[in-house]
Design a protein around this motif. Structure first.
Motif, PDB file in Angstrom:
ATOM      1  N   ILE A 161      -3.564  -9.010  -0.869  1.00  0.00           N
ATOM      2  CA  ILE A 161      -2.604  -7.955  -1.211  1.00  0.00           C
ATOM      3  C   ILE A 161      -1.452  -7.937  -0.218  1.00  0.00           C
ATOM      4  O   ILE A 161      -0.289  -7.774  -0.597  1.00  0.00           O
ATOM      5  CB  ILE A 161      -3.320  -6.592  -1.265  1.00  0.00           C
ATOM      6  CG1 ILE A 161      -4.326  -6.590  -2.413  1.00  0.00           C
ATOM      7  CG2 ILE A 161      -2.320  -5.449  -1.420  1.00  0.00           C
ATOM      8  CD1 ILE A 161      -5.241  -5.386  -2.446  1.00  0.00           C
ATOM      9  N   LYS A 164       0.993 -10.657  -0.973  1.00  0.00           N
ATOM     10  CA  LYS A 164       1.719 -10.492  -2.240  1.00  0.00           C
ATOM     11  C   LYS A 164       2.744  -9.364  -2.171  1.00  0.00           C
ATOM     12  O   LYS A 164       3.893  -9.534  -2.611  1.00  0.00           O
ATOM     13  CB  LYS A 164       0.722 -10.215  -3.372  1.00  0.00           C
ATOM     14  CG  LYS A 164      -0.228 -11.364  -3.672  1.00  0.00           C
ATOM     15  CD  LYS A 164       0.498 -12.583  -4.209  1.00  0.00           C
ATOM     16  CE  LYS A 164      -0.484 -13.696  -4.591  1.00  0.00           C
ATOM     17  NZ  LYS A 164       0.215 -14.902  -5.085  1.00  0.00           N
ATOM     18  N   ILE A 165       2.343  -8.211  -1.641  1.00  0.00           N
ATOM     19  CA  ILE A 165       3.247  -7.055  -1.700  1.00  0.00           C
ATOM     20  C   ILE A 165       3.467  -6.400  -0.345  1.00  0.00           C
ATOM     21  O   ILE A 165       4.169  -5.392  -0.242  1.00  0.00           O
ATOM     22  CB  ILE A 165       2.719  -5.988  -2.692  1.00  0.00           C
ATOM     23  CG1 ILE A 165       1.366  -5.435  -2.210  1.00  0.00           C
ATOM     24  CG2 ILE A 165       2.581  -6.575  -4.092  1.00  0.00           C
ATOM     25  CD1 ILE A 165       0.870  -4.247  -3.027  1.00  0.00           C
ATOM     26  N   GLY A 166       2.874  -6.964   0.711  1.00  0.00           N
ATOM     27  CA  GLY A 166       2.973  -6.341   2.026  1.00  0.00           C
ATOM     28  C   GLY A 166       4.391  -6.402   2.601  1.00  0.00           C
ATOM     29  O   GLY A 166       4.985  -7.478   2.677  1.00  0.00           O
ATOM     30  N   LYS A 167       4.903  -5.262   3.004  1.00  0.00           N
ATOM     31  CA  LYS A 167       6.239  -5.184   3.596  1.00  0.00           C
ATOM     32  C   LYS A 167       6.245  -4.433   4.924  1.00  0.00           C
ATOM     33  O   LYS A 167       7.053  -4.727   5.799  1.00  0.00           O
ATOM     34  CB  LYS A 167       7.208  -4.496   2.625  1.00  0.00           C
ATOM     35  CG  LYS A 167       7.470  -5.282   1.343  1.00  0.00           C
ATOM     36  CD  LYS A 167       8.449  -4.559   0.445  1.00  0.00           C
ATOM     37  CE  LYS A 167       8.721  -5.359  -0.833  1.00  0.00           C
ATOM     38  NZ  LYS A 167       9.675  -4.644  -1.735  1.00  0.00           N
ATOM     39  N   THR A 179      -0.340  -5.960   7.276  1.00  0.00           N
ATOM     40  CA  THR A 179       0.547  -4.931   6.741  1.00  0.00           C
ATOM     41  C   THR A 179      -0.261  -3.705   6.329  1.00  0.00           C
ATOM     42  O   THR A 179      -1.481  -3.777   6.114  1.00  0.00           O
ATOM     43  CB  THR A 179       1.315  -5.440   5.510  1.00  0.00           C
ATOM     44  OG1 THR A 179       0.366  -5.730   4.453  1.00  0.00           O
ATOM     45  CG2 THR A 179       2.108  -6.692   5.839  1.00  0.00           C
ATOM     46  N   GLU A 181       0.123  -2.190   3.490  1.00  0.00           N
ATOM     47  CA  GLU A 181      -0.268  -2.391   2.094  1.00  0.00           C
ATOM     48  C   GLU A 181      -1.559  -3.208   2.000  1.00  0.00           C
ATOM     49  O   GLU A 181      -2.472  -2.872   1.222  1.00  0.00           O
ATOM     50  CB  GLU A 181       0.851  -3.104   1.329  1.00  0.00           C
ATOM     51  CG  GLU A 181       2.105  -2.285   1.140  1.00  0.00           C
ATOM     52  CD  GLU A 181       3.065  -2.348   2.322  1.00  0.00           C
ATOM     53  OE1 GLU A 181       4.173  -1.813   2.216  1.00  0.00           O
ATOM     54  OE2 GLU A 181       2.694  -2.957   3.365  1.00  0.00           O
TER      55      GLU A 181
END
Length: 271
Positions: A161, A164-167, A179, A181
């Motif tokens: 995760i 893929k979407i960690g900011k 991250t 996320e």
């Protein structure tokens, strides 16, 4: 592609060995974690040397092994008071040695020797007592397996995760790859895995497993950060090279080791 295949092959062998040792019998499980104690303490001392420290490696590894092995004997019926006294007295021989060591950093080296034992061996020593804290037989392989499965789920889905979407970085100065996320995703999947595992292992309630899932996820993530901090201070990427493509023993067991005192505390409080 070649590196990916090597990592996958190492991972498969690692899982087979760990599961086989845990499930076979209490002696194979004891041998597995005694090996983790020796290798983990050795890796910690190797990283200490990168920080210009000179821990008493053989003495520290010996004391760590004795601590774990004596707890294994105790929890499997060898209720000999001498085991306690051995572990209480041995550290003081290190102090005696320091008296005759005239180097300026002798006491710093002594402290780091003891830290290596406390960081690796003490949690794994507690592992031998956790089944009794939970009111279960001393050999409860599926209880220990449950801890590992939840931690693996947390780590795996936190990575997936996060990639893929960690900011938002969790703690960039220590572990740039982690991250918020990913950590939250790992936490959710750890709880989900705990719920599923509770249907299989019914000696604990579902609520127990859910709470343990949360404890394992949070403390395991912190354990990763602790090891990352040690590696960063030591200037190394991996704690060791025993597992091609995966680093050292501490790289694979850091979360598991760090979570054990919190799991033990949970069972002590709820028991």
């Amino acid at each position: 592609m070649k590196d990916l295949g090597k990592r996958a092959g190492t991972a498969v062998i690692f899982v087979i060995v760990v599961l086989g040792c845990i499930l076979w019998n209490k002696y194979s499980m004891g041998f597995l974690f005694l090996t983790v104690v020796f290798a983990g303490v050795q890796e910690y001392y190797q990283m200490s040397e990168k920080r210009d420290l000179e821990p008493m490696k053989w003495a520290g590894m010996g004391m760590a092994g004795i601590l774990y092995f004596s707890s294994f004997l105790y929890t499997n019926g060898a209720h000999w008071d001498g085991l306690l006294w051995i572990n209480l007295i041995l550290p003081f021989f290190l102090f005696i040695r320091v008296v005759f060591d005239h180097r300026e950093g002798a006491f710093s080296d002594l402290g780091d020797t003891l830290v290596g034992i406390f960081y690796v061996a003490v949690p794994l020593t507690l592992l031998n007592f956790i089944p009794s804290f939970a009111g279960l037989p001393s050999f409860s392989p599926f209880l220990i397996l449950g801890f590992l499965v939840i931690i693996w789920a947390n780590d795996t889905f936190a990575y997936i995760i996060g990639s893929k979407i960690g900011k938002n970085k969790l703690y960039a100065k220590v572990s740039p790859g982690k991250t918020w996320e990913g950590s939250i995703g790992g936490f959710i999947f750890a709880i989900g895995t705990a719920v599923l595992y509770s249907r299989f292992y019914t000696e604990l309630t579902m609520l127990d497993w859910v709470l343990l899932g949360g404890i394992l996820s949070v403390s395991g993530t912190i354990g990763d950060l602790v090891e990352s901090k040690i590696k960063r201070l030591s200037g190394v990427k991996d704690s060791g090279k025993i597992m091609p493509g995966h680093g050292g023993i501490l790289d694979r067991f850091d979360a598991f080791i760090f979570c054990l005192p919190f799991v033990a505390l949970y069972f002590i409080i709820t028991g």
